[in-house]
Structures are given as structure tokens and as C-alpha cells.
Write a protein that holds these residues in place. Structure first.
Motif, mmCIF file in Angstrom:
data_model
loop_
_atom_site.group_PDB
_atom_site.id
_atom_site.type_symbol
_atom_site.label_atom_id
_atom_site.label_comp_id
_atom_site.label_asym_id
_atom_site.label_seq_id
_atom_site.Cartn_x
_atom_site.Cartn_y
_atom_site.Cartn_z
ATOM 1 N N ARG A 73 4.288 -4.022 3.198
ATOM 2 C CA ARG A 73 3.941 -2.592 3.157
ATOM 3 C C ARG A 73 3.719 -2.123 1.720
ATOM 4 O O ARG A 73 2.773 -1.380 1.438
ATOM 5 N N THR A 74 4.605 -2.534 0.826
ATOM 6 C CA THR A 74 4.470 -2.136 -0.576
ATOM 7 C C THR A 74 3.122 -2.556 -1.138
ATOM 8 O O THR A 74 2.422 -1.777 -1.795
ATOM 9 N N ARG A 76 0.412 -3.493 0.637
ATOM 10 C CA ARG A 76 -0.700 -2.902 1.387
ATOM 11 C C ARG A 76 -0.951 -1.468 0.929
ATOM 12 O O ARG A 76 -2.099 -1.024 0.824
ATOM 13 N N ASP A 77 0.125 -0.724 0.659
ATOM 14 C CA ASP A 77 -0.030 0.665 0.232
ATOM 15 C C ASP A 77 -0.739 0.780 -1.107
ATOM 16 O O ASP A 77 -1.278 1.848 -1.432
ATOM 17 N N ARG A 78 -0.770 -0.294 -1.864
ATOM 18 C CA ARG A 78 -1.427 -0.273 -3.164
ATOM 19 C C ARG A 78 -2.817 -0.918 -3.121
ATOM 20 O O ARG A 78 -3.451 -1.087 -4.171
ATOM 21 N N GLU A 80 -5.807 0.098 -2.153
ATOM 22 C CA GLU A 80 -6.910 0.900 -2.675
ATOM 23 C C GLU A 80 -6.889 0.952 -4.200
ATOM 24 O O GLU A 80 -7.915 1.171 -4.839
ATOM 25 N N TRP A 85 -5.718 -7.507 -0.997
ATOM 26 C CA TRP A 85 -5.116 -7.299 0.322
ATOM 27 C C TRP A 85 -4.000 -8.321 0.537
ATOM 28 O O TRP A 85 -4.207 -9.521 0.327
#
Length: 266
Positions: A73-74, A76-78, A80, A85
Motif C-alpha cells: 500500500r505504501t 502503491r500510494d506513491r 503517481e 508500480w
């Protein structure tokens, strides 16, 4: 519900917003690692020999279960911000790498699925009586996060890879992943189907195993009809989901009602 396997029809791919993410670059990631303590704590290092256009595949160990979910999650949240990925992988995932593949556009997942079932090489999916009674209950997984499932079944996935791509559906091609080579799938076909499902079913690439793809499903399938239609798409993409894994189209549909999807190529 009746699935017409004699004249397959797949709805057109949904419109896809323009991608604003540029594939990650090692230099920029290194800068982020010094400025972002949570990112730095991941222990990421570039894999030698994987650099293309300034971006390498990066790898870090993770503790399986909930810690792996939190780390994913950490990262993936970054995405962008980083252009990398994350995918959870097992040791065997990277044992049979191939050359990274170029994915030409435009991508058409519906055309890929139609061509595969029209070919008939893998026959038709069988049907079976499987309880889909929860398919019309929008609260069937209330309070049940995808990580609750992964914490139980993901014990072999003890590392995370960061892959420099513009979109998650490009990861198999960028890695030269060969897990579905027995089914004759190339990187562009993976990209077309995963892109379609990302926008049609809100399914995000979570994990690549030696011969498995795992997706986290961000929204419940709304009803039996949608579940069976999605199962037929899964059969077109991965015939072994029926023939070797879940036994029937209905068995696949039942599995697709869950927050984590698995596709396995024998």
C-alpha cells in the motif's frame, strides 16, 4: 444465467483516462528515498541488468502477511509520484525472466478475449451448480479487506518489486514475465486484458508468481450476471482457471466475488 459460448461477445473496453504517470527513473527514486523516510524504510535496491531508459526494477524483502500488504500500500500510494508500480513476488517469479517486451497501442482487451475464445483451442468452459447466493448482497464483504485474505494465503510472497511503468497493466511486459507462456500470451495481450479489468472491474495488479497473477478487487461485483460474465472473461484469458483450477465457469465466478483474484496457468 446462460453464457453463449458459441458466439462470444465481450462488451467494448471502457474509456480510459489519459495516463499522466511517466515511467520511473532511478535517479529520481534515489532522491525520494533520501527525502521520504517511509519509502527509505522499504530497503529497496535496483536489480542489476534491468535498467531501461534510466529506470531499473527495484527489489526489497518483505515479511509475508499483513506487513507485506502494508508495504505494498505504501508503495502503491506513491505510484503517481514515483512511476514505479509495486508487485509482490516470490523467489521463483524472477527465475525465468525473458527480454522485456514493447507494448504497442492502442490496446483492445475485448478483441484479445474474443480472439482467444474464438480460436477454440481450449474448448468451452463447463458449468456446475455453485452457490452464488451472496452475489446480490452488496455488504457480503463489509469490514473484510483484501489484506485479510492475503495475510492468510500470501505466505510465499516475501519480496516486493518496483517496476518502472506508466500503468500497472504494463508490468508483465516490462518484466518479460513468462508465467503464461504455455497459453501463448505475450506482454501486449496481458496489458490489454489487465487494462480492461483495471477500468471495468477496478482490479489492480497485486502479485506475480511463477505462473500466477493475483489482483486486488477494489469494488464488489454487483450481481450474479456480472460475476459470470467476468468469469467468462477470466476463462478466455486463463483457460486453466476452469480446466485446472476451479473446475467450472461457476466456480470461477464464485472466486471472483472475493476481494483477491487469482489466475493460474498450469
Amino acid at each position: 444465467m446462460t453464457i453463449d459460448t458459441t458466439a462470444p461477445r465481450f462488451t467494448p473496453d471502457p474509456p480510459v483516462p489519459e495516463q499522466a504517470v511517466a515511467p520511473g527513473r532511478d535517479a529520481a527514486l534515489r532522491e525520494l528515498l533520501t527525502a521520504d523516510p517511509e519509502l527509505a524504510a522499504a530497503g529497496l535496491t535496483p536489480l542489476p541488468g534491468t535498467e531501461i531508459d534510466g529506470g531499473s526494477v527495484w527489489l526489497a524483502p518483505v515479511e509475508p502477511g499483513y506487513p507485506a500488504c502494508d508495504r505494498w500500500r505504501t508503495l502503491r500510494d506513491r505510484f503517481e509520484r514515483t512511476g514505479f508500480w509495486p508487485v509482490l513476488v516470490e523467489e521463483a517469479t524472477l527465475h525465468h525472466p525473458h527480454e522485456p517486451e514493447t507494448v504497442p497501442g492502442p490496446l483492445d482487451g475485448a478483441a484479445v478475449l474474443t480472439a482467444r475464445v474464438t480460436d477454440r483451442e481450449y474448448g468451452d468452459p463447463v458449468r456446475a451448480e455453485v452457490d452464488l447466493g451472496d452475489a446480490d448482497d452488496p455488504d457480503r464483504y463489509a469490514g473484510f479487506d483484501w489484506a485479510d485474505t492475503w495475510a492468510i494465503i500470501g505466505d510465499e510472497f516475501d519480496r516486493v518489486a518496483l517496476v518502472p511503468v506508466a500503468a500497472p497493466w504494463l508490468v508483465p511486459a516490462r518484466l518479460g514475465w513468462q508465467g503464461a507462456c504455455n497459453a501463448g500470451l505475450d506482454g501486449a495481450e496481458h496489458a490489454a486484458v489487465l487494462r480492461r479489468w483495471h477500468h471495468l472491474y477496478r482490479a489492480e495488479l497485486l502479485t506475480l508468481g511463477f505462473d500466477t497473477v493475483w489482483l486486488r478487487h477494489l469494488a464488489p461485483l454487483p450481481d450474479r450476471e456480472t460475476a459470470l460474465a467476468a468469469a467468462y472473461e477470466a476463462f478466455a484469458y486463463c483457460p486453466d482457471a476452469v480446466h485446472q483450477d476451479y473446475g467450472s465457469l461457476d466456480g470461477v465466478a464464485e472466486r471472483l466475488l472475493r476481494p483477491v483474484w487469482r489466475l493460474w496457468w498450469d
